[in-house]
Structures are given as C-alpha cells and as structure tokens.
Design a protein around this motif. Structure first.
Motif, PDB file in Angstrom:
ATOM      1  N   TYR A   1       0.834  -1.260   0.029  1.00 41.26           N
ATOM      2  CA  TYR A   1       0.001   0.058   0.111  1.00 41.26           C
ATOM      3  C   TYR A   1       0.835   1.348   0.010  1.00 41.26           C
ATOM      4  O   TYR A   1       0.362   2.370   0.073  1.00 41.26           O
ATOM      5  CB  TYR A   1      -1.013   0.035   1.194  1.00 41.26           C
ATOM      6  N   VAL A   2       2.197   1.190   0.162  1.00 39.68           N
ATOM      7  CA  VAL A   2       2.975   2.240   0.446  1.00 39.68           C
ATOM      8  C   VAL A   2       2.758   3.311  -1.056  1.00 39.68           C
ATOM      9  O   VAL A   2       2.767   4.380  -0.841  1.00 39.68           O
ATOM     10  CB  VAL A   2       4.444   2.103   0.679  1.00 39.68           C
ATOM     11  N   ILE A   3       2.808   2.594  -2.226  1.00 36.79           N
ATOM     12  CA  ILE A   3       2.566   3.439  -3.489  1.00 36.79           C
ATOM     13  C   ILE A   3       1.259   4.353  -3.505  1.00 36.79           C
ATOM     14  O   ILE A   3       1.529   5.682  -3.971  1.00 36.79           O
ATOM     15  CB  ILE A   3       2.599   2.277  -4.577  1.00 36.79           C
ATOM     16  N   PHE A   4       0.431   3.862  -2.816  1.00 35.96           N
ATOM     17  CA  PHE A   4      -0.905   4.691  -3.013  1.00 35.96           C
ATOM     18  C   PHE A   4      -0.482   6.033  -1.739  1.00 35.96           C
ATOM     19  O   PHE A   4      -1.196   7.073  -1.998  1.00 35.96           O
ATOM     20  CB  PHE A   4      -2.224   4.003  -2.210  1.00 35.96           C
ATOM     21  N   TYR A   5      -0.125   5.561  -0.666  1.00 33.76           N
ATOM     22  CA  TYR A   5       0.455   6.773   0.293  1.00 33.76           C
ATOM     23  C   TYR A   5       1.394   7.699  -0.368  1.00 33.76           C
ATOM     24  O   TYR A   5       1.386   8.898  -0.001  1.00 33.76           O
ATOM     25  CB  TYR A   5       0.839   6.116   1.624  1.00 33.76           C
ATOM     26  N   LEU A   6       2.389   7.135  -0.964  1.00 31.50           N
ATOM     27  CA  LEU A   6       3.286   7.983  -1.664  1.00 31.50           C
ATOM     28  C   LEU A   6       2.800   9.045  -2.648  1.00 31.50           C
ATOM     29  O   LEU A   6       2.929  10.049  -2.561  1.00 31.50           O
ATOM     30  CB  LEU A   6       4.330   6.951  -2.293  1.00 31.50           C
ATOM     31  N   LEU A   7       1.737   8.645  -3.388  1.00 27.87           N
ATOM     32  CA  LEU A   7       1.403   9.714  -4.407  1.00 27.87           C
ATOM     33  C   LEU A   7       0.480  10.527  -3.708  1.00 27.87           C
ATOM     34  O   LEU A   7       0.491  11.499  -4.068  1.00 27.87           O
ATOM     35  CB  LEU A   7       0.538   8.759  -5.469  1.00 27.87           C
ATOM     36  N   GLY A   8      -0.409  10.044  -2.761  1.00 24.96           N
ATOM     37  CA  GLY A   8      -1.120  10.817  -1.919  1.00 24.96           C
ATOM     38  C   GLY A   8      -0.528  11.946  -1.002  1.00 24.96           C
ATOM     39  O   GLY A   8      -0.909  13.119  -1.089  1.00 24.96           O
ATOM     40  N   ILE A   9       0.495  11.612  -0.642  1.00 27.92           N
ATOM     41  CA  ILE A   9       1.503  12.360   0.166  1.00 27.92           C
ATOM     42  C   ILE A   9       1.949  13.498  -0.688  1.00 27.92           C
ATOM     43  O   ILE A   9       2.180  14.757  -0.252  1.00 27.92           O
ATOM     44  CB  ILE A   9       2.498  11.784   0.936  1.00 27.92           C
ATOM     45  N   CYS A  10       2.781  12.762  -1.869  1.00 23.32           N
ATOM     46  CA  CYS A  10       2.896  13.998  -2.618  1.00 23.32           C
ATOM     47  C   CYS A  10       2.408  14.968  -3.052  1.00 23.32           C
ATOM     48  O   CYS A  10       2.541  16.318  -3.221  1.00 23.32           O
ATOM     49  CB  CYS A  10       3.785  13.155  -3.900  1.00 23.32           C
ATOM     50  N   LEU A  11       1.071  14.581  -3.342  1.00 21.46           N
ATOM     51  CA  LEU A  11      -0.133  15.511  -3.774  1.00 21.46           C
ATOM     52  C   LEU A  11      -0.638  16.716  -2.914  1.00 21.46           C
ATOM     53  O   LEU A  11      -0.510  17.618  -2.990  1.00 21.46           O
ATOM     54  CB  LEU A  11      -1.219  14.929  -4.400  1.00 21.46           C
ATOM     55  N   LEU A  12      -0.752  15.998  -1.482  1.00 20.09           N
ATOM     56  CA  LEU A  12      -1.032  16.808  -0.524  1.00 20.09           C
ATOM     57  C   LEU A  12       0.116  17.882  -0.066  1.00 20.09           C
ATOM     58  O   LEU A  12      -0.012  19.127   0.128  1.00 20.09           O
ATOM     59  CB  LEU A  12      -1.041  15.933   0.724  1.00 20.09           C
ATOM     60  N   PHE A  13       1.370  17.362  -0.261  1.00 22.18           N
ATOM     61  CA  PHE A  13       2.626  18.165   0.201  1.00 22.18           C
ATOM     62  C   PHE A  13       2.882  19.460  -0.709  1.00 22.18           C
ATOM     63  O   PHE A  13       3.263  20.301  -0.563  1.00 22.18           O
ATOM     64  CB  PHE A  13       3.782  17.570   0.630  1.00 22.18           C
ATOM     65  N   LEU A  14       2.547  18.967  -2.283  1.00 19.65           N
ATOM     66  CA  LEU A  14       2.605  19.768  -3.134  1.00 19.65           C
ATOM     67  C   LEU A  14       1.603  20.894  -3.153  1.00 19.65           C
ATOM     68  O   LEU A  14       1.943  22.196  -3.204  1.00 19.65           O
ATOM     69  CB  LEU A  14       2.314  19.127  -4.782  1.00 19.65           C
ATOM     70  N   ILE A  15       0.403  20.664  -2.689  1.00 25.00           N
ATOM     71  CA  ILE A  15      -0.659  21.644  -2.367  1.00 25.00           C
ATOM     72  C   ILE A  15      -0.125  22.466  -1.279  1.00 25.00           C
ATOM     73  O   ILE A  15      -0.378  23.864  -1.317  1.00 25.00           O
ATOM     74  CB  ILE A  15      -2.186  21.155  -2.361  1.00 25.00           C
ATOM     75  N   LEU A  16       0.164  22.142  -0.279  1.00 26.59           N
ATOM     76  CA  LEU A  16       0.613  22.740   1.005  1.00 26.59           C
ATOM     77  C   LEU A  16       2.076  23.482   0.494  1.00 26.59           C
ATOM     78  O   LEU A  16       1.929  24.818   1.067  1.00 26.59           O
ATOM     79  CB  LEU A  16       1.068  21.890   2.213  1.00 26.59           C
ATOM     80  N   ALA A  17       2.705  23.167  -0.335  1.00 26.36           N
ATOM     81  CA  ALA A  17       4.039  24.006  -0.700  1.00 26.36           C
ATOM     82  C   ALA A  17       3.650  25.050  -1.551  1.00 26.36           C
ATOM     83  O   ALA A  17       4.009  26.125  -1.244  1.00 26.36           O
ATOM     84  CB  ALA A  17       5.031  22.946  -1.297  1.00 26.36           C
ATOM     85  N   LYS A  18       2.695  24.613  -2.406  1.00 25.26           N
ATOM     86  CA  LYS A  18       2.199  26.061  -3.181  1.00 25.26           C
ATOM     87  C   LYS A  18       1.516  27.005  -2.148  1.00 25.26           C
ATOM     88  O   LYS A  18       1.635  28.151  -2.651  1.00 25.26           O
ATOM     89  CB  LYS A  18       1.202  25.317  -4.093  1.00 25.26           C
ATOM     90  N   ARG A  19       0.745  26.647  -1.313  1.00 18.94           N
ATOM     91  CA  ARG A  19       0.128  27.551  -0.344  1.00 18.94           C
ATOM     92  C   ARG A  19       0.933  28.331   0.412  1.00 18.94           C
ATOM     93  O   ARG A  19       0.965  29.546   0.427  1.00 18.94           O
ATOM     94  CB  ARG A  19      -1.039  26.880   0.276  1.00 18.94           C
ATOM     95  N   ASN A  20       2.225  27.462   0.924  1.00 20.57           N
ATOM     96  CA  ASN A  20       3.077  28.157   1.949  1.00 20.57           C
ATOM     97  C   ASN A  20       4.257  29.025   1.560  1.00 20.57           C
ATOM     98  O   ASN A  20       4.634  29.907   1.642  1.00 20.57           O
ATOM     99  CB  ASN A  20       3.478  26.950   2.784  1.00 20.57           C
ATOM    100  N   GLN A  21       4.541  28.416   0.155  1.00 18.42           N
ATOM    101  CA  GLN A  21       5.916  28.965  -0.683  1.00 18.42           C
ATOM    102  C   GLN A  21       5.348  29.714  -1.864  1.00 18.42           C
ATOM    103  O   GLN A  21       6.236  30.567  -2.313  1.00 18.42           O
ATOM    104  CB  GLN A  21       6.756  27.877  -0.876  1.00 18.42           C
ATOM    105  N   GLY A  22       4.233  29.538  -2.270  1.00 14.47           N
ATOM    106  CA  GLY A  22       3.841  30.524  -3.274  1.00 14.47           C
ATOM    107  C   GLY A  22       4.485  30.398  -4.752  1.00 14.47           C
ATOM    108  O   GLY A  22       4.115  31.244  -5.493  1.00 14.47           O
ATOM    109  N   PHE A  23       4.797  29.202  -5.080  1.00 18.06           N
ATOM    110  CA  PHE A  23       5.218  29.013  -6.569  1.00 18.06           C
ATOM    111  C   PHE A  23       4.217  28.381  -7.210  1.00 18.06           C
ATOM    112  O   PHE A  23       3.164  28.010  -6.738  1.00 18.06           O
ATOM    113  CB  PHE A  23       6.484  28.081  -6.640  1.00 18.06           C
ATOM    114  N   HIS A  24       4.098  28.447  -8.611  1.00 19.99           N
ATOM    115  CA  HIS A  24       3.248  28.422  -9.464  1.00 19.99           C
ATOM    116  C   HIS A  24       3.296  27.006  -9.982  1.00 19.99           C
ATOM    117  O   HIS A  24       4.410  26.299 -10.112  1.00 19.99           O
ATOM    118  CB  HIS A  24       3.245  29.503 -10.647  1.00 19.99           C
ATOM    119  N   TRP A  25       2.149  26.494 -10.362  1.00 23.34           N
ATOM    120  CA  TRP A  25       2.153  25.144 -10.866  1.00 23.34           C
ATOM    121  C   TRP A  25       2.896  24.954 -12.047  1.00 23.34           C
ATOM    122  O   TRP A  25       3.347  23.775 -12.128  1.00 23.34           O
ATOM    123  CB  TRP A  25       0.403  24.610 -11.120  1.00 23.34           C
TER     124      TRP A  25
END
Length: 173
Positions: free
Chosen positions: A121-145
């Motif tokens: 199941y790690v692959i599913f968590y890996l992809l989910g965490i990557c997406l979640l932290f990407l959204i958080l990084a965009k919000r906190n660090q302000g870089f564009h998609w």
C-alpha cells in the motif's frame, strides 16, 4: 493477484536461517521500522521548528499508542508501512536544498523505494502524500503550478522509480 510484502518475508526468512526460531529475529524488521518511525517523527516535528519538549511529547505520544506499538512487536509488515509513510512525509516537507543532501536523499529514496518493496500500500500513500504536500508547498511557498520548480519539487525520478518498482514486483504479467 496482488502479491504481498515479499521483501519483509524474505528478511524474515534470512533472519530465521541465521538465528533459528528466535522470536526477536523474526520481529527485527518491525522493531527497526518502529525505531525509524520514531526518528522520522522527531525529525518531522523538529523540521516544523518545535523544541525539544515537543519532540519528547511526540515520541511519548507514539509510544502510548498501544495499538500502533503492538505492531512493533508483530512479525508483520505494518511497521514498515508506517515508517515509510512518515519518511515520505518528512522528505516532501523538506525544502529543495535539504532534499539533495545525502540524508535527504536517503530518507526520500529509502522510504519511497524501500516502502514499496516492504508493503503493497505504500505506493498509494506515496502518491497521496506527494500531492498533499505539493498543495501545501504551493500555498505556503507560493510557487506556480506550471514551473520548473514544481517539477523539481515533485522529484519525478523518485515517483517513477517507485511506480516502476511496484509494477515490476507486484503486477502479474
């Protein structure tokens, strides 16, 4: 059709061949994973700039979770799953400068690829965490998609390596 956590059981097989029918040897991968889980938790809290007492509270909070710590003494691949997921979360919470250090790469690649080999199941968590932290990084660090920074932040080599390893080791041909 979906194979189980084969590397965990290979480790158990090797440990049983070396140490015999020793219950500590059989549980060694889970115990090591539990220690890694605690280390990753402390590093994650430290990365959020919390002090020593909060790090201690984090360790104590993990240790008092009896259901979670029960699996630290089980000869099953649940603790590698938990340690890998927290390791991936720690890696994606690092800034790009810290990710390219030897310890940042060891945490990211070890948690990602090692976790994929240890639990299905790690692959599913890996992809989910990557997406979640990407959204958080965009919000906190302000870089564009649609920038090179987003591409570098995702670390596609790690993601593609984990997905490729998942397909190479678990999906039937």
């Amino acid at each position: 059709w979906y194979a189980s956590s084969w590397l965990y059981f290979i480790f158990d097989h090797w440990l049983l061949n070396v140490f015999g029918a020793n219950s500590l040897a059989l549980r060694a991968p889970s115990i090591v994973s539990a220690l890694l889980l605690l280390l990753f938790a402390v590093l994650f809290v430290r990365l959020q700039r919390f002090g020593f007492y909060w790090q201690l509270v984090t360790v104590l909070a993990f240790l008092t979770q009896t259901f979670l710590m029960y699996f630290a003494g089980e000869a099953r691949p649940y603790m590698p799953l938990a340690a890998s997921v927290l390791g991936v979360a720690l890696y994606y919470s690092l800034n790009l400068r810290d990710r390219v250090t030897w310890w940042g790469r060891a945490i990211g690649w070890g948690s990602g690829l090692g976790g994929v080999l240890m639990h299905a199941y790690v692959i599913f968590y890996l992809l989910g965490i990557c997406l979640l932290f990407l959204i958080l990084a965009k919000r906190n660090q302000g870089f564009h998609w649609k920038t090179r920074q987003t591409f570098n932040w995702l670390n596609p080599a790690l993601l593609l390596g984990a997905v490729g390893l998942e397909f190479a080791t678990r999906v039937p041909r």
